[in-house]
Design a protein around this motif. Sequence first.
Motif, PDB file in Angstrom:
ATOM      1  N   ALA A 202       0.824  -1.212   0.000  1.00  0.00           N
ATOM      2  CA  ALA A 202       0.000   0.000   0.000  1.00  0.00           C
ATOM      3  C   ALA A 202       0.855   1.256   0.000  1.00  0.00           C
ATOM      4  CB  ALA A 202      -0.923  -0.005   1.221  1.00  0.00           C
ATOM      5  N   THR A 203       1.905   1.297   0.823  1.00  0.00           N
ATOM      6  CA  THR A 203       2.744   2.502   0.873  1.00  0.00           C
ATOM      7  C   THR A 203       3.435   2.744  -0.459  1.00  0.00           C
ATOM      8  OG1 THR A 203       4.601   1.247   1.817  1.00  0.00           O
ATOM      9  CG2 THR A 203       3.144   2.370   3.362  1.00  0.00           C
ATOM     10  N   ARG A 204       3.842   1.674  -1.112  1.00  0.00           N
ATOM     11  CA  ARG A 204       4.487   1.819  -2.422  1.00  0.00           C
ATOM     12  C   ARG A 204       3.497   2.370  -3.444  1.00  0.00           C
ATOM     13  NH1 ARG A 204       8.424   3.367  -5.585  1.00  0.00           N
ATOM     14  NH2 ARG A 204       8.522   2.207  -7.559  1.00  0.00           N
ATOM     15  N   ALA A 205       2.286   1.842  -3.451  1.00  0.00           N
ATOM     16  CA  ALA A 205       1.274   2.299  -4.412  1.00  0.00           C
ATOM     17  C   ALA A 205       0.902   3.764  -4.156  1.00  0.00           C
ATOM     18  CB  ALA A 205       0.035   1.421  -4.317  1.00  0.00           C
ATOM     19  N   LEU A 206       0.802   4.144  -2.890  1.00  0.00           N
ATOM     20  CA  LEU A 206       0.483   5.528  -2.559  1.00  0.00           C
ATOM     21  C   LEU A 206       1.590   6.475  -3.027  1.00  0.00           C
ATOM     22  CD1 LEU A 206      -0.903   4.901   1.029  1.00  0.00           C
ATOM     23  CD2 LEU A 206      -2.225   5.856  -0.872  1.00  0.00           C
ATOM     24  N   THR A 207       2.823   6.086  -2.789  1.00  0.00           N
ATOM     25  CA  THR A 207       3.957   6.918  -3.186  1.00  0.00           C
ATOM     26  C   THR A 207       3.988   7.115  -4.694  1.00  0.00           C
ATOM     27  OG1 THR A 207       5.241   6.155  -1.275  1.00  0.00           O
ATOM     28  CG2 THR A 207       6.474   7.127  -3.103  1.00  0.00           C
TER      29      THR A 207
ATOM     30  N   ARG B  80       1.546   7.197  -6.664  1.00  0.00           N
ATOM     31  CA  ARG B  80       0.448   8.093  -7.021  1.00  0.00           C
ATOM     32  C   ARG B  80       0.667   9.516  -6.514  1.00  0.00           C
ATOM     33  NH1 ARG B  80      -4.546   5.078  -8.190  1.00  0.00           N
ATOM     34  NH2 ARG B  80      -5.668   7.007  -7.709  1.00  0.00           N
ATOM     35  N   GLY B  81       1.777   9.746  -5.841  1.00  0.00           N
ATOM     36  CA  GLY B  81       2.056  11.084  -5.335  1.00  0.00           C
ATOM     37  C   GLY B  81       1.428  11.392  -3.996  1.00  0.00           C
ATOM     38  N   VAL B  82       0.899  10.375  -3.325  1.00  0.00           N
ATOM     39  CA  VAL B  82       0.318  10.550  -1.992  1.00  0.00           C
ATOM     40  C   VAL B  82       1.434  10.326  -0.968  1.00  0.00           C
ATOM     41  CG1 VAL B  82      -1.431   9.758  -0.367  1.00  0.00           C
ATOM     42  CG2 VAL B  82      -1.904   9.710  -2.817  1.00  0.00           C
ATOM     43  N   ARG B  83       1.684  11.321  -0.133  1.00  0.00           N
ATOM     44  CA  ARG B  83       2.770  11.228   0.837  1.00  0.00           C
ATOM     45  C   ARG B  83       2.302  10.459   2.078  1.00  0.00           C
ATOM     46  NH1 ARG B  83       4.140  17.377   1.626  1.00  0.00           N
ATOM     47  NH2 ARG B  83       1.846  17.387   1.589  1.00  0.00           N
ATOM     48  N   VAL B  84       2.871   9.268   2.234  1.00  0.00           N
ATOM     49  CA  VAL B  84       2.507   8.425   3.374  1.00  0.00           C
ATOM     50  C   VAL B  84       3.074   9.049   4.645  1.00  0.00           C
ATOM     51  CG1 VAL B  84       2.730   6.137   4.426  1.00  0.00           C
ATOM     52  CG2 VAL B  84       2.452   6.364   1.942  1.00  0.00           C
ATOM     53  N   GLY B  85       2.213   9.198   5.646  1.00  0.00           N
ATOM     54  CA  GLY B  85       2.614   9.841   6.885  1.00  0.00           C
ATOM     55  C   GLY B  85       2.359  11.337   6.885  1.00  0.00           C
ATOM     56  N   VAL B  86       1.940  11.880   5.724  1.00  0.00           N
ATOM     57  CA  VAL B  86       1.594  13.300   5.617  1.00  0.00           C
ATOM     58  C   VAL B  86       0.164  13.434   5.088  1.00  0.00           C
ATOM     59  CG1 VAL B  86       2.180  15.539   4.605  1.00  0.00           C
ATOM     60  CG2 VAL B  86       4.003  13.917   5.217  1.00  0.00           C
TER      61      VAL B  86
ATOM     62  N   VAL C  86      10.961  -7.739  10.246  1.00  0.00           N
ATOM     63  CA  VAL C  86      12.248  -7.041  10.195  1.00  0.00           C
ATOM     64  C   VAL C  86      12.239  -5.920   9.160  1.00  0.00           C
ATOM     65  CG1 VAL C  86      14.689  -7.308   9.672  1.00  0.00           C
ATOM     66  CG2 VAL C  86      13.532  -9.027  11.063  1.00  0.00           C
ATOM     67  N   GLU C  87      11.585  -6.147   8.026  1.00  0.00           N
ATOM     68  CA  GLU C  87      11.568  -5.152   6.954  1.00  0.00           C
ATOM     69  C   GLU C  87      10.790  -3.889   7.300  1.00  0.00           C
ATOM     70  OE1 GLU C  87      10.655  -6.675   2.944  1.00  0.00           O
ATOM     71  OE2 GLU C  87      10.721  -8.663   3.859  1.00  0.00           O
ATOM     72  N   ALA C  88       9.917  -3.951   8.300  1.00  0.00           N
ATOM     73  CA  ALA C  88       9.028  -2.819   8.594  1.00  0.00           C
ATOM     74  C   ALA C  88       9.802  -1.544   8.911  1.00  0.00           C
ATOM     75  CB  ALA C  88       8.101  -3.176   9.748  1.00  0.00           C
ATOM     76  N   GLU C  89      10.865  -1.684   9.661  1.00  0.00           N
ATOM     77  CA  GLU C  89      11.650  -0.512  10.055  1.00  0.00           C
ATOM     78  C   GLU C  89      12.354   0.129   8.869  1.00  0.00           C
ATOM     79  OE1 GLU C  89      14.799   0.719  13.613  1.00  0.00           O
ATOM     80  OE2 GLU C  89      14.363  -1.390  13.193  1.00  0.00           O
ATOM     81  N   ASN C  90      12.622  -0.671   7.834  1.00  0.00           N
ATOM     82  CA  ASN C  90      13.344  -0.171   6.667  1.00  0.00           C
ATOM     83  C   ASN C  90      12.430   0.175   5.498  1.00  0.00           C
ATOM     84  OD1 ASN C  90      15.916  -0.574   7.924  1.00  0.00           O
ATOM     85  ND2 ASN C  90      15.697  -2.766   7.520  1.00  0.00           N
ATOM     86  N   ASN C  91      11.117   0.104   5.729  1.00  0.00           N
ATOM     87  CA  ASN C  91      10.172   0.494   4.692  1.00  0.00           C
ATOM     88  C   ASN C  91      10.312   1.990   4.417  1.00  0.00           C
ATOM     89  OD1 ASN C  91       7.807  -0.227   3.025  1.00  0.00           O
ATOM     90  ND2 ASN C  91       6.705   1.185   4.367  1.00  0.00           N
TER      91      ASN C  91
END
Length: 354
Positions: free
Chosen positions: A263-268, A270-276, A287-292
């Motif tokens: 989801a975060t990749r798809a949002l990015t 599309r120009g949607v800033r994840v966390g903003v 383990v990968e979550a911290e490096n997403n």
Amino acid sequence: MGGPRRGASRATTIVDIARAAGVSKSTVSLVLKGSPLVKAETREAVEQAIERLGYVYNRSAANLRTARSSFVGMVISDLMNPFFTELAVGIEDALYNLGFIPILANTNEDVERQARVLQSLREHGVAGIVMSPARGTDAWSLAELLPRSMPLVVTMRRIEGSPAPYIGPDNRVGCRRAVEHLIGLGHTAIGFLGGDGTMTTQRERVSGYRDALQAAGLPFDEALVFESMPTRAGGVEAVTAALASPLRPTAVVCYNDIVAMGATRALTVRGVRVGVDFAVVGFDDIVEAENNAPPLTTMNADTRQMGARAAQGLLGLIGGADPAAMSFTGDSRLVVRESCGAHLRQKPIREAVR
């Protein structure tokens, strides 16, 4: 000094029976144990060979061998998912330290493949099995495959109606906390992404999602639950549907971290800033979550420790413990990172864009 006389030959063994009947040693063992898994014609061929060769089954010796088996089955539903890889490592480490050798099998979320794996593990005389069930596993089918005497621990996914002990996180409470966190950040339009209603884990997490909304006086709307495969591709599909929805949530809780990463990749893209512009929360804290990108806010289910608990529970069953006493439901801890926007809490939430 020649070879042994014909009349003084060694006792007949299972190997001799298998050779005479034209079947495997494991099949002969199943016939001797009265297993319903053997076809009638195969059973007849084995029984005729037993009668012809005069084989006597020493059941007490067989039971002793089974009880002393150092091998256990470790059946994992999807080793392509890093979450289940971490779970498997936790189980394997604990089993090794407890003196057992795991036989690892990946079912790839296929119940038919899982059935073949379980049958094979039985044939190989494992002392017990710890299993993360494939999607669609039901108690009745599992009971058909495994006798109640086989020690079995189910981990991470409950099997409704099964007497096997469950060891895993409290999915309902964990997801409720994730949604409460988003509500605390000011979100009122919150969606749920990933999984489907055939999965007990998904149903439990959606229940927690509903609990949090209703406790906050917010409506629960099934139109904000976007089902998909619990994969990265599923995350892309689900968040695309969420952005196209007339309800357009400003935040989502995801079935797992893998869905959240998709989801975060798809949002990015599309120009949607994840966390903003849009908040995303996962579940599992792999383990990968911290490096997403951005680092993923998620619920930590203490995966490796749960794996160790499952192994210890299996050892208890092998030792004769009450299955009900071996069940364990663990807590989940919220890990706040950038994807939820908590670091920008003082700023107003912007409407999600299409």
